[in-house]
Design a protein around this motif. Sequence first.
Motif, PDB file in Angstrom:
ATOM      1  N   VAL A   9      69.345  51.539  14.820  1.00 48.69           N
ATOM      2  CA  VAL A   9      68.525  50.546  15.515  1.00 48.69           C
ATOM      3  C   VAL A   9      67.881  51.204  16.732  1.00 48.69           C
ATOM      4  N   THR A  10      66.591  50.959  16.900  1.00 44.22           N
ATOM      5  CA  THR A  10      65.881  51.430  18.092  1.00 44.22           C
ATOM      6  C   THR A  10      65.285  50.224  18.802  1.00 44.22           C
ATOM      7  N   GLY A  11      64.733  50.477  19.971  1.00 45.48           N
ATOM      8  CA  GLY A  11      64.131  49.407  20.743  1.00 45.48           C
ATOM      9  C   GLY A  11      62.829  49.830  21.364  1.00 45.48           C
ATOM     10  N   ALA A  12      62.036  48.843  21.705  1.00 45.50           N
ATOM     11  CA  ALA A  12      60.795  49.042  22.444  1.00 45.50           C
ATOM     12  C   ALA A  12      60.776  48.035  23.582  1.00 45.50           C
ATOM     13  N   VAL A  13      60.049  48.378  24.637  1.00 42.72           N
ATOM     14  CA  VAL A  13      60.027  47.571  25.852  1.00 42.72           C
ATOM     15  C   VAL A  13      58.623  47.025  26.070  1.00 42.72           C
ATOM     16  N   PHE A  14      58.545  45.766  26.487  1.00 39.12           N
ATOM     17  CA  PHE A  14      57.294  45.133  26.911  1.00 39.12           C
ATOM     18  C   PHE A  14      57.674  44.290  28.107  1.00 39.12           C
ATOM     19  N   ILE A  15      57.324  44.765  29.313  1.00 32.16           N
ATOM     20  CA  ILE A  15      57.840  44.119  30.516  1.00 32.16           C
ATOM     21  C   ILE A  15      56.839  44.247  31.656  1.00 32.16           C
ATOM     22  N   ALA A  16      56.948  43.330  32.602  1.00 35.36           N
ATOM     23  CA  ALA A  16      56.113  43.375  33.804  1.00 35.36           C
ATOM     24  C   ALA A  16      56.978  43.732  34.999  1.00 35.36           C
ATOM     25  N   THR A  17      56.358  44.417  35.943  1.00 38.19           N
ATOM     26  CA  THR A  17      57.055  44.846  37.143  1.00 38.19           C
ATOM     27  C   THR A  17      56.122  44.743  38.346  1.00 38.19           C
ATOM     28  N   SER A  18      56.706  44.602  39.506  1.00 36.44           N
ATOM     29  CA  SER A  18      55.916  44.679  40.733  1.00 36.44           C
ATOM     30  C   SER A  18      55.521  46.135  40.961  1.00 36.44           C
ATOM     31  N   LEU A  19      54.599  46.363  41.855  1.00 40.47           N
ATOM     32  CA  LEU A  19      54.171  47.729  42.145  1.00 40.47           C
ATOM     33  C   LEU A  19      55.335  48.597  42.607  1.00 40.47           C
ATOM     34  N   ASP A  20      56.312  47.979  43.273  1.00 43.94           N
ATOM     35  CA  ASP A  20      57.470  48.751  43.737  1.00 43.94           C
ATOM     36  C   ASP A  20      58.644  48.728  42.757  1.00 43.94           C
ATOM     37  N   GLY A  21      58.382  48.348  41.501  1.00 40.02           N
ATOM     38  CA  GLY A  21      59.364  48.548  40.445  1.00 40.02           C
ATOM     39  C   GLY A  21      60.386  47.462  40.213  1.00 40.02           C
ATOM     40  N   TYR A  22      60.133  46.244  40.705  1.00 42.17           N
ATOM     41  CA  TYR A  22      61.090  45.156  40.504  1.00 42.17           C
ATOM     42  C   TYR A  22      60.613  44.209  39.419  1.00 42.17           C
ATOM     43  N   VAL A 111      67.853  44.595  10.807  1.00 43.61           N
ATOM     44  CA  VAL A 111      66.898  44.664  11.917  1.00 43.61           C
ATOM     45  C   VAL A 111      67.040  46.060  12.508  1.00 43.61           C
ATOM     46  N   HIS A 112      65.975  46.850  12.433  1.00 45.31           N
ATOM     47  CA  HIS A 112      66.057  48.236  12.882  1.00 45.31           C
ATOM     48  C   HIS A 112      65.208  48.539  14.109  1.00 45.31           C
ATOM     49  N   HIS A 113      64.419  47.553  14.551  1.00 45.37           N
ATOM     50  CA  HIS A 113      63.588  47.768  15.739  1.00 45.37           C
ATOM     51  C   HIS A 113      63.614  46.497  16.587  1.00 45.37           C
ATOM     52  N   LEU A 114      64.179  46.611  17.777  1.00 47.57           N
ATOM     53  CA  LEU A 114      64.372  45.476  18.675  1.00 47.57           C
ATOM     54  C   LEU A 114      63.385  45.498  19.836  1.00 47.57           C
ATOM     55  N   TYR A 115      63.032  44.342  20.321  1.00 42.56           N
ATOM     56  CA  TYR A 115      62.349  44.171  21.597  1.00 42.56           C
ATOM     57  C   TYR A 115      63.456  44.135  22.642  1.00 42.56           C
ATOM     58  N   ALA A 116      63.581  45.170  23.437  1.00 46.82           N
ATOM     59  CA  ALA A 116      64.617  45.265  24.459  1.00 46.82           C
ATOM     60  C   ALA A 116      64.074  44.678  25.753  1.00 46.82           C
ATOM     61  N   THR A 135      56.000  49.517  27.197  1.00 54.32           N
ATOM     62  CA  THR A 135      54.761  48.919  27.686  1.00 54.32           C
ATOM     63  C   THR A 135      55.108  48.283  29.013  1.00 54.32           C
ATOM     64  N   ILE A 136      54.537  48.839  30.075  1.00 55.76           N
ATOM     65  CA  ILE A 136      54.857  48.360  31.426  1.00 55.76           C
ATOM     66  C   ILE A 136      53.589  47.825  32.065  1.00 55.76           C
ATOM     67  N   THR A 137      53.622  46.543  32.370  1.00 53.28           N
ATOM     68  CA  THR A 137      52.504  45.869  33.022  1.00 53.28           C
ATOM     69  C   THR A 137      52.833  45.771  34.506  1.00 53.28           C
ATOM     70  N   THR A 138      51.962  46.328  35.334  1.00 53.70           N
ATOM     71  CA  THR A 138      52.222  46.383  36.769  1.00 53.70           C
ATOM     72  C   THR A 138      51.387  45.327  37.489  1.00 53.70           C
ATOM     73  N   ILE A 139      52.081  44.439  38.175  1.00 57.90           N
ATOM     74  CA  ILE A 139      51.455  43.364  38.937  1.00 57.90           C
ATOM     75  C   ILE A 139      51.207  43.888  40.355  1.00 57.90           C
ATOM     76  N   PRO A 140      49.996  43.719  40.883  1.00 61.98           N
ATOM     77  CA  PRO A 140      49.702  44.268  42.211  1.00 61.98           C
ATOM     78  C   PRO A 140      50.314  43.435  43.340  1.00 61.98           C
ATOM     79  N   VAL A 141      51.615  43.562  43.465  1.00 55.68           N
ATOM     80  CA  VAL A 141      52.351  42.916  44.548  1.00 55.68           C
ATOM     81  C   VAL A 141      53.552  43.803  44.877  1.00 55.68           C
ATOM     82  N   ILE A 142      53.872  43.881  46.149  1.00 55.90           N
ATOM     83  CA  ILE A 142      55.057  44.615  46.598  1.00 55.90           C
ATOM     84  C   ILE A 142      56.077  43.576  47.033  1.00 55.90           C
ATOM     85  N   LEU A 143      57.226  43.555  46.376  1.00 57.91           N
ATOM     86  CA  LEU A 143      58.262  42.583  46.696  1.00 57.91           C
ATOM     87  C   LEU A 143      59.203  43.069  47.794  1.00 57.91           C
TER      88      LEU A 143
END
Length: 180
Positions: A9-22, A111-116, A135-143
Amino acid sequence: MAPTPVSTVTGAVFIATSLDGYIARTDGDIEWLLSRSQDIGETGYDAFIETTGAIAMGRGTYEIGTSFDEWPYKGRRVLVLSSRLDPHVDDRVTVHRTIDELLDAAAAENVHHLYADGGRLITSFLQRGLITELTITTIPVILGSGLPLFGDIDHDVSLELLRSTTLGQGITQSVYRVTD
């Protein structure tokens, strides 16, 4: 050196983060993300989710999902990694106590490919060499503080940038392939 995955099993990432990585405030709040995600254009989420057989997430991510008026994972198989969550808490998910148990359950269901999803779960998958793409979506905000996207990993994770795009409201999205 990255470990060789022992799981099929492998995984892929689709996530959003603040500009400072949170990925969330310290208390798990993501209103800073939701309030900025209107009218940003096509993110590729629908195409991404179709490449996965199920969603794996940690307890915190699951709890955020339950706070929405409508379950955001409707029609999707959801596996939750938690040592504390009641295994019978919700018939929309299955709760697994260990990452090995979660991976074995996914493999047993073909199931061999997960959304982590979720910072600690993503870090655990990276630590084991199970992530193939991020897949990293960066939101222009510093938390300034919050829950980080990545935790401690005992090896470098080399990435190849596949593409980077600008979405609405100055939001950027980068897709990386894990190369080792």
